[in-house]
Design an enzyme around this catalytic site. Structure first.
Site, PDB file in Angstrom:
ATOM      1  N   LYS A 174      59.624  86.872  57.637  1.00 23.18           N
ATOM      2  CA  LYS A 174      60.248  85.548  57.825  1.00 23.18           C
ATOM      3  C   LYS A 174      59.469  84.579  56.949  1.00 23.18           C
ATOM      4  O   LYS A 174      58.314  84.293  57.173  1.00 23.18           O
ATOM      5  CB  LYS A 174      60.157  85.146  59.299  1.00 23.18           C
ATOM      6  CG  LYS A 174      61.288  84.258  59.786  1.00 23.18           C
ATOM      7  CD  LYS A 174      61.324  82.880  59.150  1.00 23.18           C
ATOM      8  CE  LYS A 174      60.323  81.934  59.779  1.00 23.18           C
ATOM      9  NZ  LYS A 174      60.254  80.644  59.047  1.00 23.18           N
ATOM     10  N   GLU A 249      46.106  84.505  62.227  1.00 19.38           N
ATOM     11  CA  GLU A 249      45.177  83.799  61.334  1.00 19.38           C
ATOM     12  C   GLU A 249      45.582  82.332  61.382  1.00 19.38           C
ATOM     13  O   GLU A 249      46.603  81.953  60.843  1.00 19.38           O
ATOM     14  CB  GLU A 249      45.300  84.410  59.930  1.00 19.38           C
ATOM     15  CG  GLU A 249      44.078  84.192  59.099  1.00 19.38           C
ATOM     16  CD  GLU A 249      44.212  82.944  58.278  1.00 19.38           C
ATOM     17  OE1 GLU A 249      43.843  81.869  58.812  1.00 19.38           O
ATOM     18  OE2 GLU A 249      44.683  83.034  57.141  1.00 19.38           O
ATOM     19  N   CYS A 283      43.551  77.331  54.672  1.00 16.86           N
ATOM     20  CA  CYS A 283      43.010  77.507  56.028  1.00 16.86           C
ATOM     21  C   CYS A 283      41.494  77.573  56.019  1.00 16.86           C
ATOM     22  O   CYS A 283      40.840  77.109  56.944  1.00 16.86           O
ATOM     23  CB  CYS A 283      43.619  78.734  56.691  1.00 16.86           C
ATOM     24  SG  CYS A 283      43.651  80.162  55.644  1.00 16.86           S
ATOM     25  N   GLU A 383      42.149  70.221  62.253  1.00 14.98           N
ATOM     26  CA  GLU A 383      42.479  70.575  60.881  1.00 14.98           C
ATOM     27  C   GLU A 383      43.391  69.496  60.283  1.00 14.98           C
ATOM     28  O   GLU A 383      44.431  69.185  60.857  1.00 14.98           O
ATOM     29  CB  GLU A 383      43.204  71.927  60.910  1.00 14.98           C
ATOM     30  CG  GLU A 383      43.426  72.536  59.565  1.00 14.98           C
ATOM     31  CD  GLU A 383      43.962  73.960  59.665  1.00 14.98           C
ATOM     32  OE1 GLU A 383      44.855  74.216  60.502  1.00 14.98           O
ATOM     33  OE2 GLU A 383      43.503  74.804  58.890  1.00 14.98           O
TER      34      GLU A 383
HETATM   35  P1  NAD Z   1      53.668  76.582  61.610  1.00 11.44           P
HETATM   36  O1  NAD Z   1      52.563  77.368  62.189  1.00 11.44           O
HETATM   37  O2  NAD Z   1      54.601  75.946  62.567  1.00 11.44           O
HETATM   38  O3  NAD Z   1      54.568  77.490  60.636  1.00 11.44           O
HETATM   39  C1  NAD Z   1      54.148  78.683  60.016  1.00 11.44           C
HETATM   40  C2  NAD Z   1      55.262  79.711  60.093  1.00 11.44           C
HETATM   41  O4  NAD Z   1      55.595  79.977  61.458  1.00 11.44           O
HETATM   42  C3  NAD Z   1      56.565  79.276  59.432  1.00 11.44           C
HETATM   43  O5  NAD Z   1      57.156  80.395  58.784  1.00 11.44           O
HETATM   44  C4  NAD Z   1      57.425  78.847  60.609  1.00 11.44           C
HETATM   45  O6  NAD Z   1      58.792  78.948  60.372  1.00 11.44           O
HETATM   46  C5  NAD Z   1      57.001  79.839  61.669  1.00 11.44           C
HETATM   47  N1  NAD Z   1      57.254  79.385  63.044  1.00 11.44           N
HETATM   48  C6  NAD Z   1      57.245  78.121  63.527  1.00 11.44           C
HETATM   49  N2  NAD Z   1      57.507  78.121  64.851  1.00 11.44           N
HETATM   50  C7  NAD Z   1      57.679  79.410  65.226  1.00 11.44           C
HETATM   51  C8  NAD Z   1      57.944  80.060  66.468  1.00 11.44           C
HETATM   52  N3  NAD Z   1      58.100  79.388  67.609  1.00 11.44           N
HETATM   53  N4  NAD Z   1      58.026  81.407  66.488  1.00 11.44           N
HETATM   54  C9  NAD Z   1      57.850  82.119  65.356  1.00 11.44           C
HETATM   55  N5  NAD Z   1      57.610  81.558  64.147  1.00 11.44           N
HETATM   56  C10 NAD Z   1      57.516  80.225  64.079  1.00 11.44           C
HETATM   57  O7  NAD Z   1      53.044  75.541  60.640  1.00 11.44           O
HETATM   58  P2  NAD Z   1      53.714  74.200  60.052  1.00 11.44           P
HETATM   59  O8  NAD Z   1      54.468  73.441  61.104  1.00 11.44           O
HETATM   60  O9  NAD Z   1      54.458  74.582  58.848  1.00 11.44           O
HETATM   61  O10 NAD Z   1      52.391  73.393  59.704  1.00 11.44           O
HETATM   62  C11 NAD Z   1      51.690  72.703  60.761  1.00 11.44           C
HETATM   63  C12 NAD Z   1      50.199  72.887  60.661  1.00 11.44           C
HETATM   64  O11 NAD Z   1      49.862  74.283  60.730  1.00 11.44           O
HETATM   65  C13 NAD Z   1      49.550  72.451  59.367  1.00 11.44           C
HETATM   66  O12 NAD Z   1      49.333  71.102  59.305  1.00 11.44           O
HETATM   67  C14 NAD Z   1      48.283  73.249  59.380  1.00 11.44           C
HETATM   68  O13 NAD Z   1      47.291  72.624  60.141  1.00 11.44           O
HETATM   69  C15 NAD Z   1      48.678  74.530  60.022  1.00 11.44           C
HETATM   70  N6  NAD Z   1      48.908  75.593  59.032  1.00 11.44           N
HETATM   71  C16 NAD Z   1      47.921  76.473  58.822  1.00 11.44           C
HETATM   72  C17 NAD Z   1      48.082  77.480  57.889  1.00 11.44           C
HETATM   73  C18 NAD Z   1      46.999  78.465  57.656  1.00 11.44           C
HETATM   74  O14 NAD Z   1      46.946  79.063  56.594  1.00 11.44           O
HETATM   75  N7  NAD Z   1      46.152  78.722  58.605  1.00 11.44           N
HETATM   76  C19 NAD Z   1      49.250  77.576  57.157  1.00 11.44           C
HETATM   77  C20 NAD Z   1      50.286  76.653  57.399  1.00 11.44           C
HETATM   78  C21 NAD Z   1      50.093  75.674  58.349  1.00 11.44           C
END
Ligand code: NAD
Length: 481
Positions: A174, A249, A283, A383
């Site tokens: 996904k 992660e 991250c 973060e």
């Molecule tokens: P997120 O964690 O919501 O999204 C990451 C992935 O998870 C996306 O593909 C999203 O579609 C999916 N996702 C979201 N809700 C889901 C659910 N309920 N079930 C399954 N999959 C789901 O992150 P975001 O909203 O894009 O960003 C928000 C914050 O997350 C950022 O500000 C940052 O702090 C953090 N982040 C961290 C990393 C990292 O590498 N650790 C990467 C992206 C974002």
């Protein structure tokens, strides 16, 4: 540039049941293209396709060296298309073009490394005395579900897809809603190297819809997730309902401890890359610098100098490696980061440089350095995921470790000193999965990576990661005495 991009399920390019989403170029604020969005039915079809491939035995019966060669060939396919994919990645994600090219190299490296590892996963023989022959071997889980973030979309997919395929799993991926376009290359690569239809399925969809449907699907056997803590908890909870293991992660608030004997000339490079790479959307970013009070003002001056030297603008114009930075991935992420800086000021921090949205179209935030930050402030605990460095002084080693360990995270940590005893003491005391001594981001695809505490569990990269994708089977044979 195509104006519409489809999903890839069971070897076919398909529309999505949830319609389409506009993909925005964060360097201009303009719409780049549209992407198909998968719904629950699409996810189910992809999982069933992967399951069919797994149950057919086509991946598991193959001699591992053959699977490994196919995985390696996928990496070479990426490199053959480096220029086109890097440009697309920059346009949808924002990072400077040279950083995007480096990301393709890093992505290809995963396929090289795990392709090589495919034939090295060996079981052992366990002595049970006369009359028995006993051995273990590793079997793939079956269907590996992988949910990808937008910050390094190509490297993150490569990290889990290469290891998943090398160990004989069929994969359902996904992709992130903000940066799905460049993922097409994995579908082309899988086809080109001969993986059967259904072995690699890649689709975009909303997290709460497609992501939730995938992580909660009863026919997946393993989940890998990189992203926020909140989503990680939702995914682990959904997986737990089906008793499916996860690798999580989840980011960090990682600290560099800079002692009074540190080489500050060298440390300038760590500031440059530690917090301004990918506009800080990393991250394992060096988002906190804890510096001995005797060198505090000097480090602030150097950090301000580095931040001001960074040329900020559309990534597509930033072709040469150097002090450059693109926009953040979206205006929403930029506004969130700018809001956290304003809140920090409200709590008593000082903006030494930057901190403002830039007055140009796109999702730009100035490279930012904050001083007078105290460990209890939100900016020191949460973060930001943006180009924002918090600098704090410490009195002695014990206080430095206490501040470094004083957040809910534990992804990476660093110590900068010429004193090896000090460095090894810190390496032991820091609660984080990876410790850097005298170089932030030291390591590579070969070195295991993952968090303590709320930074998650399980390890990606290195040999350790392979064990996420396999389960141990023990075979005990009763022999004639
Ligand atoms: P997120 O964690 O919501 O999204 C990451 C992935 O998870 C996306 O593909 C999203 O579609 C999916 N996702 C979201 N809700 C889901 C659910 N309920 N079930 C399954 N999959 C789901 O992150 P975001 O909203 O894009 O960003 C928000 C914050 O997350 C950022 O500000 C940052 O702090 C953090 N982040 C961290 C990393 C990292 O590498 N650790 C990467 C992206 C974002």
């Amino acid at each position: 540039m195509k104006d519409y991009w489809q999903n890839y399920i069971d070897g076919a390019w398909v529309d999505g049941g949830a319609g389409r989403v506009d993909i925005i170029n964060p360097g201009t604020g303009e719409t780049l293209a549209q992407q198909a969005l998968a719904d629950e039915a699409d996810i189910d079809r992809a999982v069933q396709a992967a399951r069919r491939v797994h149950l057919s035995g086509v991946l598991t019966d193959m001699r591992p060296v053959e699977r490994g060669r196919m995985v390696q060939a996928m990496g070479r396919y990426l490199l053959d298309n480096r220029d086109a994919v890097a440009e697309l990645l920059t346009l949808e994600q924002g990072k400077p073009l040279w950083e995007a090219q480096k990301e393709i190299d890093g992505a290809a490296r995963y396929f090289e490394y795990y392709g090589n590892q495919a034939e090295t996963l060996e079981g052992r023989s366990i002595p049970l005395g006369a009359g028995y022959f006993d051995f273990t071997h590793y079997e793939p889980y079956g269907v590996s579900a992988q949910i990808i973030p937008w910050n390094f979309p190509l490297e993150m997919t490569s990290r889990s897809l290469s290891a998943g395929l090398a160990t004989g799993n069929a994969c359902v991926i996904k992709t992130p809603e903000l940066t799905p376009l460049s993922q097409y290359i994995f579908c082309e690569a899988a086809e080109a190297v001969g993986f059967p239809a259904g072995a690699v399925n890649i689709m975009c969809g909303w997290g709460h819809q497609a992501g939730a449907a995938l992580s909660g699907h009863p026919d997946i056997n393993q989940v890998v997730f990189t992203g926020s803590v909140k989503t990680g908890i939702a995914i682990a909870t959904a997986a737990a309902q089906n008793v499916v293991p996860c690798v999580l992660e989840l980011g960090g608030k990682s600290a560099a401890i800079v002692h009074d004997d540190a080489d500050l000339d060298a440390f300038e490079r760590d500031i440059r890359f530690g917090i301004f790479t990918n506009a800080g959307q990393v991250c394992s970013a060096m988002s906190r610098v804890l510096v001995h009070e005797s060198r505090h003002d000097e480090v602030i001056d150097r950090a301000v100098k580095i931040a001001r030297s960074v040329s900020v603008g559309p990534g597509i114009e930033r072709t040469e490696a150097g002090p450059t930075m693109g926009p953040m991935v979206s205006e929403a992420q930029r506004d969130r980061a700018a809001g956290m800086v304003a809140d920090a000021e409200g709590q008593g921090a000082t903006v030494a440089t930057g901190g403002r949205k830039m007055n140009i179209p796109g999702a730009f935030l100035e490279p930012t350095v904050l001083s007078n930050v105290t460990p209890d402030m939100t900016i020191a605990q949460e973060e930001v995921f943006g180009p924002v460095l918090s600098v704090m002084p410490f009195r002695d080693e014990a206080q430095a470790i206490e501040i470094a360990n004083g957040t809910q995270y534990g992804l990476v940590g660093g110590v900068f000193t010429r004193d090896l005893d000090r460095a090894t003491r810190a390496a032991r005391a820091l609660r984080a999965g990876q410790i850097f001594v005298n170089e932030w981001f030291a390591g590579g695809v070969e070195t295991p990576f993952g968090g303590y505490g709320r930074s998650g569990y399980g390890r990606e990269k290195g040999r350790e990661a392979l064990l996420n994708y396999v389960q141990t089977k023990n075979v005990a044979i009763r022999t004639r005495a």
